[in-house]
Scaffold this motif. Sequence first.
Motif, PDB file in Angstrom:
ATOM      1  N   THR A  63       0.816  -1.213   0.000  1.00 45.14           N
ATOM      2  CA  THR A  63       0.000   0.000   0.000  1.00 45.14           C
ATOM      3  C   THR A  63       0.852   1.266   0.000  1.00 45.14           C
ATOM      4  OG1 THR A  63      -0.215  -0.055   2.415  1.00 45.14           O
ATOM      5  CG2 THR A  63      -1.969  -1.122   1.113  1.00 45.14           C
ATOM      6  N   ASN A  64       1.995   1.259   0.673  1.00 44.01           N
ATOM      7  CA  ASN A  64       2.917   2.402   0.724  1.00 44.01           C
ATOM      8  C   ASN A  64       2.195   3.732   0.909  1.00 44.01           C
ATOM      9  OD1 ASN A  64       5.366   0.851   0.269  1.00 44.01           O
ATOM     10  ND2 ASN A  64       4.587   0.540  -1.800  1.00 44.01           N
ATOM     11  N   PRO A  65       1.359   3.848   1.959  1.00 45.64           N
ATOM     12  CA  PRO A  65       0.490   5.025   2.073  1.00 45.64           C
ATOM     13  C   PRO A  65       1.168   6.322   2.519  1.00 45.64           C
ATOM     14  CG  PRO A  65       0.189   3.611   3.985  1.00 45.64           C
ATOM     15  CD  PRO A  65       1.116   2.884   3.038  1.00 45.64           C
ATOM     16  N   LEU A  66       2.289   6.219   3.190  1.00 44.89           N
ATOM     17  CA  LEU A  66       2.917   7.413   3.762  1.00 44.89           C
ATOM     18  C   LEU A  66       4.267   7.722   3.124  1.00 44.89           C
ATOM     19  CD1 LEU A  66       2.273   6.624   7.536  1.00 44.89           C
ATOM     20  CD2 LEU A  66       1.039   8.276   6.115  1.00 44.89           C
ATOM     21  N   VAL A  67       4.635   8.990   3.146  1.00 36.99           N
ATOM     22  CA  VAL A  67       5.962   9.405   2.697  1.00 36.99           C
ATOM     23  C   VAL A  67       7.011   8.587   3.449  1.00 36.99           C
ATOM     24  CG1 VAL A  67       7.612  11.317   2.645  1.00 36.99           C
ATOM     25  CG2 VAL A  67       5.209  11.725   2.090  1.00 36.99           C
ATOM     26  N   GLU A  68       6.791   8.370   4.744  1.00 36.66           N
ATOM     27  CA  GLU A  68       7.734   7.624   5.577  1.00 36.66           C
ATOM     28  C   GLU A  68       7.877   6.168   5.133  1.00 36.66           C
ATOM     29  OE1 GLU A  68       5.153   9.427   6.763  1.00 36.66           O
ATOM     30  OE2 GLU A  68       6.173  11.116   7.698  1.00 36.66           O
ATOM     31  N   ASP A  69       6.839   5.602   4.511  1.00 36.68           N
ATOM     32  CA  ASP A  69       6.914   4.242   3.980  1.00 36.68           C
ATOM     33  C   ASP A  69       7.718   4.213   2.685  1.00 36.68           C
ATOM     34  OD1 ASP A  69       5.132   3.188   5.970  1.00 36.68           O
ATOM     35  OD2 ASP A  69       3.437   3.918   4.792  1.00 36.68           O
ATOM     36  N   ARG A  70       7.555   5.247   1.885  1.00 35.42           N
ATOM     37  CA  ARG A  70       8.185   5.304   0.565  1.00 35.42           C
ATOM     38  C   ARG A  70       9.636   5.752   0.621  1.00 35.42           C
ATOM     39  NH1 ARG A  70       2.684   7.479  -0.325  1.00 35.42           N
ATOM     40  NH2 ARG A  70       3.480   9.608  -0.193  1.00 35.42           N
ATOM     41  N   GLU A  71       9.954   6.630   1.561  1.00 36.13           N
ATOM     42  CA  GLU A  71      11.277   7.255   1.636  1.00 36.13           C
ATOM     43  C   GLU A  71      12.442   6.249   1.646  1.00 36.13           C
ATOM     44  OE1 GLU A  71      12.715  11.112   3.979  1.00 36.13           O
ATOM     45  OE2 GLU A  71      12.168   9.434   5.291  1.00 36.13           O
ATOM     46  N   PRO A  72      12.436   5.234   2.517  1.00 35.55           N
ATOM     47  CA  PRO A  72      13.580   4.314   2.511  1.00 35.55           C
ATOM     48  C   PRO A  72      13.653   3.467   1.237  1.00 35.55           C
ATOM     49  CG  PRO A  72      11.933   3.592   4.102  1.00 35.55           C
ATOM     50  CD  PRO A  72      11.507   4.936   3.595  1.00 35.55           C
ATOM     51  N   LEU A  73      12.509   3.204   0.621  1.00 40.36           N
ATOM     52  CA  LEU A  73      12.492   2.434  -0.625  1.00 40.36           C
ATOM     53  C   LEU A  73      13.073   3.261  -1.773  1.00 40.36           C
ATOM     54  CD1 LEU A  73       8.969   0.814  -0.237  1.00 40.36           C
ATOM     55  CD2 LEU A  73      11.199  -0.181   0.348  1.00 40.36           C
ATOM     56  N   ILE A  74      12.691   4.518  -1.831  1.00 36.35           N
ATOM     57  CA  ILE A  74      13.233   5.413  -2.860  1.00 36.35           C
ATOM     58  C   ILE A  74      14.748   5.552  -2.675  1.00 36.35           C
ATOM     59  CG2 ILE A  74      13.250   7.809  -3.675  1.00 36.35           C
ATOM     60  CD1 ILE A  74      10.185   7.830  -3.006  1.00 36.35           C
ATOM     61  N   ALA A  75      15.190   5.697  -1.433  1.00 36.26           N
ATOM     62  CA  ALA A  75      16.628   5.800  -1.149  1.00 36.26           C
ATOM     63  C   ALA A  75      17.357   4.534  -1.590  1.00 36.26           C
ATOM     64  CB  ALA A  75      16.856   6.058   0.342  1.00 36.26           C
ATOM     65  N   LEU A  76      16.746   3.386  -1.365  1.00 38.44           N
ATOM     66  CA  LEU A  76      17.339   2.115  -1.770  1.00 38.44           C
ATOM     67  C   LEU A  76      17.472   2.041  -3.293  1.00 38.44           C
ATOM     68  CD1 LEU A  76      18.362  -0.594  -0.681  1.00 38.44           C
ATOM     69  CD2 LEU A  76      15.996  -1.413  -0.736  1.00 38.44           C
ATOM     70  N   GLY A  77      16.429   2.483  -3.986  1.00 37.85           N
ATOM     71  CA  GLY A  77      16.498   2.516  -5.448  1.00 37.85           C
ATOM     72  C   GLY A  77      17.603   3.429  -5.932  1.00 37.85           C
ATOM     73  N   ARG A  78      17.710   4.599  -5.349  1.00 36.12           N
ATOM     74  CA  ARG A  78      18.746   5.565  -5.728  1.00 36.12           C
ATOM     75  C   ARG A  78      20.142   4.990  -5.464  1.00 36.12           C
ATOM     76  NH1 ARG A  78      16.436   7.917  -9.076  1.00 36.12           N
ATOM     77  NH2 ARG A  78      14.680   9.222  -8.590  1.00 36.12           N
ATOM     78  N   GLU A  79      20.279   4.331  -4.327  1.00 31.41           N
ATOM     79  CA  GLU A  79      21.563   3.742  -3.947  1.00 31.41           C
ATOM     80  C   GLU A  79      22.053   2.743  -5.004  1.00 31.41           C
ATOM     81  OE1 GLU A  79      22.669   0.557  -0.510  1.00 31.41           O
ATOM     82  OE2 GLU A  79      21.587   2.347   0.147  1.00 31.41           O
ATOM     83  N   HIS A  80      21.112   2.070  -5.656  1.00 27.74           N
ATOM     84  CA  HIS A  80      21.470   1.076  -6.671  1.00 27.74           C
ATOM     85  C   HIS A  80      21.382   1.624  -8.098  1.00 27.74           C
ATOM     86  CE1 HIS A  80      20.934  -1.614  -3.239  1.00 27.74           C
ATOM     87  NE2 HIS A  80      21.757  -2.413  -3.892  1.00 27.74           N
ATOM     88  N   GLY A  81      21.157   2.922  -8.241  1.00 31.05           N
ATOM     89  CA  GLY A  81      21.120   3.539  -9.566  1.00 31.05           C
ATOM     90  C   GLY A  81      19.867   3.226 -10.372  1.00 31.05           C
ATOM     91  N   ALA A  82      18.793   2.875  -9.687  1.00 30.82           N
ATOM     92  CA  ALA A  82      17.541   2.529 -10.375  1.00 30.82           C
ATOM     93  C   ALA A  82      16.717   3.784 -10.659  1.00 30.82           C
ATOM     94  CB  ALA A  82      16.714   1.563  -9.528  1.00 30.82           C
ATOM     95  N   ARG A  83      15.978   3.732 -11.736  1.00 31.03           N
ATOM     96  CA  ARG A  83      14.951   4.735 -12.022  1.00 31.03           C
ATOM     97  C   ARG A  83      13.792   4.425 -11.072  1.00 31.03           C
ATOM     98  NH1 ARG A  83      10.649   4.678 -16.288  1.00 31.03           N
ATOM     99  NH2 ARG A  83      10.153   6.853 -16.694  1.00 31.03           N
ATOM    100  N   VAL A  84      13.276   5.431 -10.373  1.00 27.14           N
ATOM    101  CA  VAL A  84      12.221   5.217  -9.384  1.00 27.14           C
ATOM    102  C   VAL A  84      10.894   5.713  -9.953  1.00 27.14           C
ATOM    103  CG1 VAL A  84      11.423   5.672  -7.042  1.00 27.14           C
ATOM    104  CG2 VAL A  84      13.878   5.416  -7.498  1.00 27.14           C
ATOM    105  N   VAL A  85       9.945   4.780 -10.067  1.00 28.56           N
ATOM    106  CA  VAL A  85       8.659   5.056 -10.695  1.00 28.56           C
ATOM    107  C   VAL A  85       7.544   4.738  -9.700  1.00 28.56           C
ATOM    108  CG1 VAL A  85       7.147   4.495 -12.638  1.00 28.56           C
ATOM    109  CG2 VAL A  85       9.630   4.397 -12.927  1.00 28.56           C
TER     110      VAL A  85
END
Length: 156
Positions: A63-85
């Motif tokens: 569900t990823n309803p909150l910014v706080e839920d999404r934030e570490p996932l987005i950071a993880l994607g960035r850390e691995h050079g992924a495009r975040v969609v």
Amino acid sequence: MELVLFIGLQGSGKSSFYRQRFAGSHVHVSKDLWPNARKREARQRRLIAEALARGESVVVDNTNPLVEDREPLIALGREHGARVVGYVFESDLETCLARNAGRVGRARVEDKAIHITYRKLRWPSSAEGFDVLFHVRAHPEGGFDVREWREEHESE
């Protein structure tokens, strides 16, 4: 390589959308696949990191309803050079409750869980670090409409 985050209520069509659009190209990570596991957040992050490290694209089907839920996932994607969609699923409460009522077994969640997510749900913004956001509307007869997300949804 991309990290795709789904955002929306239980019963909004996220898993069906994954099967229709991403099953052949993206690793599926969902906490629903291990409902009794301890440390589900840590397990989710580990599976995402492992897939991205292998160069595989990933869909996070929660569900990823909150910014706080999404934030570490987005950071993880960035850390691995992924495009975040991000894909934001239209989340009409009554429709989601009706879809959930038609589910059987472990696929069905308590209505209370949907109400809690509904109250917590905050629309995403590109400022969170998404490269692109999309709005998804499920059709009652099947299929989906997908269009680019408009930031003014945040205030709705």
